[in-house]
Design an enzyme around this catalytic site. Structure first.
Site, PDB file in Angstrom:
ATOM      1  N   TYR A 142       0.853  -1.194   0.000  1.00 50.47           N
ATOM      2  CA  TYR A 142       0.000   0.000   0.000  1.00 50.47           C
ATOM      3  C   TYR A 142       0.884   1.237   0.000  1.00 50.47           C
ATOM      4  CZ  TYR A 142      -3.521   3.428   1.403  1.00 50.47           C
ATOM      5  OH  TYR A 142      -4.360   4.533   1.452  1.00 50.47           O
ATOM      6  N   ASP A 234       9.375   2.786   0.500  1.00 44.08           N
ATOM      7  CA  ASP A 234       8.280   3.525   1.116  1.00 44.08           C
ATOM      8  C   ASP A 234       8.353   3.270   2.620  1.00 44.08           C
ATOM      9  OD1 ASP A 234       6.001   4.658   2.040  1.00 44.08           O
ATOM     10  OD2 ASP A 234       4.637   3.691   0.614  1.00 44.08           O
ATOM     11  N   LYS A 263       3.826   9.997   8.568  1.00 48.52           N
ATOM     12  CA  LYS A 263       3.564   9.600   9.954  1.00 48.52           C
ATOM     13  C   LYS A 263       4.554  10.223  10.963  1.00 48.52           C
ATOM     14  CE  LYS A 263       1.060   5.651   8.232  1.00 48.52           C
ATOM     15  NZ  LYS A 263      -0.358   5.554   8.399  1.00 48.52           N
TER      16      LYS A 263
HETATM   17  N1  PLP Z   1       2.664   4.440   2.243  1.00 45.47           N
HETATM   18  C1  PLP Z   1       2.493   3.594   3.266  1.00 45.47           C
HETATM   19  C2  PLP Z   1       3.472   2.467   3.441  1.00 45.47           C
HETATM   20  C3  PLP Z   1       1.438   3.757   4.160  1.00 45.47           C
HETATM   21  O1  PLP Z   1       1.283   2.907   5.173  1.00 45.47           O
HETATM   22  C4  PLP Z   1       0.551   4.828   3.975  1.00 45.47           C
HETATM   23  C5  PLP Z   1      -0.579   5.027   4.890  1.00 45.47           C
HETATM   24  O2  PLP Z   1      -0.858   4.292   5.796  1.00 45.47           O
HETATM   25  C6  PLP Z   1       0.761   5.701   2.895  1.00 45.47           C
HETATM   26  C7  PLP Z   1       1.824   5.474   2.049  1.00 45.47           C
HETATM   27  C8  PLP Z   1      -0.150   6.847   2.684  1.00 45.47           C
HETATM   28  O3  PLP Z   1       0.023   7.798   3.706  1.00 45.47           O
HETATM   29  P1  PLP Z   1      -1.127   8.833   4.041  1.00 45.47           P
HETATM   30  O4  PLP Z   1      -2.256   8.060   4.646  1.00 45.47           O
HETATM   31  O5  PLP Z   1      -0.479   9.806   5.006  1.00 45.47           O
HETATM   32  O6  PLP Z   1      -1.506   9.501   2.766  1.00 45.47           O
END
Ligand code: PLP
Length: 445
Positions: A142, A234, A263
């Site tokens: 994700y 990521d 985060k």
């Molecule tokens: N990348 C990862 C690995 C994530 O866990 C998340 C969200 O949980 C995102 C991207 C997207 O972040 P956001 O919810 O701040 O847009």
């Protein structure tokens, strides 16, 4: 537990907000409880019920709900100075310098407002930098609500995973199974000259929690190097949570070209960031030709909170505490599962934990990784422990959501409502929180 006030609020919310929530994962069955306030490692809902909170805002809250004094002071001082300006501030520079000092891959960084914005910008950067269109992602990984990665299927037969995304977008995305070096080699063999980047979470943290098998990230690193593609980690979840201030890349000893953050790097306020070698990151406008911009980017209050968060972690025993509690929970749950549900797999590392309701029990559960799955080939569970997103999806996901989650909530323990998202320990959690949670697991499993 009485949930009258939460039910009333949800009733009203359904009239004015789609599904009654502002983020889809919050719509728990039969209705979410609405939070009134936080207190250390706990939350109190609108009806006054108290829960031990292991959701921690889905990851950002390294200190639980109480900001350490220097964080609170910095937030208040920046908010009262005037919340934002649309012009640069010193705190952005300080935060960028701190991150560049601690994270192996980062020389230069662009702050944005969410993890989604970070991964969208990182993919655009990789395409602009390489002049190629295709992006390799992991099935079940994700990366936020972005068009290029909300895709499912196989390389050459990929489709959008949601309504609203043109099929043509998915043509440029190559989803492969995590932890499968042969699949990675094959996709490069076929599409290598067109691949701008591999975008991968160092640990699949939104899908179970799945650790990499030995050598997997090294394989991705080599393939990217051989084909002139970028390796993007990521680290929106793992950043400043796994591997301490060096992030997961320092734990695994693999340096990506680009890292996305979110985060924790914003200290509990909306944030994202894209970091990497200056030679690559400087392709962003205005230094380069890959457009990137944002009204709120580098917001002073967020930068102050994030910077004080990380400084506090550098100066105190934060990672020691959160990792110790994480290990205690994983060890405790492993023991309980060995007794009551030997088919379940306990997963996680550092301050992350989860139990995947897998279906196959090993011959001897006492021979399994004692503090969460390590993908150890000598572990009795190695053949059956989840290695891909599909393995996690094949678990008893409904049982988690419809039975177990409710049972834990009724016992005052707040976990993520679905099988796929993980739980986090914080500096505010205590040994007593761990003991009470294990007791609830013992009763609910
Ligand atoms: N990348 C990862 C690995 C994530 O866990 C998340 C969200 O949980 C995102 C991207 C997207 O972040 P956001 O919810 O701040 O847009």
């Amino acid at each position: 537990m009485n949930h009258e006030r939460s039910r009333e609020l949800y009733d009203r919310a359904l009239s004015v907000m789609p599904g009654g929530v502002n983020s889809s994962v919050r719509a728990n069955m039969p209705h979410p409880f609405f939070i009134e306030r936080g207190d250390g490692g706990h939350v109190i809902d609108a009806d006054g019920n108290r829960y031990i909170d292991w959701v921690m805002g889905y990851g950002p809250l390294l200190y639980g709900h109480d900001m350490p004094e220097p964080v609170e002071a910095a937030v208040q001082s920046h908010a009262s100075a005037g919340p934002m300006y649309g012009a640069p501030t010193g705190i952005e520079v300080e935060h960028a310098e701190f991150v560049a000092r601690h994270v192996p891959s980062v020389e230069s960084i662009r702050f944005v407002n969410s993890g989604t914005e970070a991964t969208v910008s990182a993919v655009r950067l990789a395409r602009g930098y390489t002049g190629r269109d295709k992006v390799v992602v992991m099935q079940g990984g994700y990366h936020g609500a972005q068009e290029s990665t909300l895709v499912e299927g196989e390389p050459g037969d990929a489709h959008p995973s949601t309504a609203g995304i043109p099929e043509s977008f998915a043509e440029h995305t190559l989803p492969i199974p995590f932890n499968d070096p042969e699949a990675a080699a094959e996709v490069f063999e076929e599409h290598g000259d067109d691949i701008a980047a591999v975008l991968v979470e160092p640990i699949l943290a939104n899908m179970g929690i799945v650790m990499p098998v030995d050598g997997y990230h090294e394989t991705l690193r080599d393939l990217c190097d051989d084909h002139g593609s970028l390796l993007i980690f990521d680290e929106v979840i793992t950043g400043f949570r796994v591997g301490g201030l060096g992030c997961a890349q320092s734990k695994f000893g693999v340096t990506p070209d680009v890292t996305t953050f979110g985060k924790i790097i914003g200290g509990g306020f909306p944030v994202g960031a894209i970091g990497g070698q200056a030679e690559i990151i400087e392709h962003f406008t205005p230094a380069g030709d890959v457009f990137q911009s944002g009204t709120f980017s580098g917001h002073p209050v967020t930068m102050a909170a994030g910077h004080e968060y990380l400084k506090y972690a550098a100066e105190n025993d934060v990672y020691e505490h959160v990792n110790r509690l994480g290990r205690k929970l994983r060890e405790g749950i492993t023991e309980i599962c060995a007794e009551r549900a030997p088919e379940y797999t306990v997963v996680g590392t550092d301050s992350m934990f989860k139990t995947i309701f897998t279906r196959d029990a090993p011959d001897d559960p006492s021979e399994c990784c004692p503090a969460g799955c390590r993908q150890d080939p000598d572990c009795g569970r190695f053949e059956t422990c989840p290695k891909t997103g599909a393995d996690v999806a094949a678990a008893e996901t409904d049982r988690w959501e419809r039975v177990f989650w409710q049972e834990m909530t009724d016992r005052g323990v707040f976990l993520t409502a679905n099988q796929f998202e993980c739980q986090f320990t914080s500096y505010a959690h205590t040994e007593e929180d761990v003991e009470r949670t294990l007791e609830a697991y013992r009763e609910a499993l």
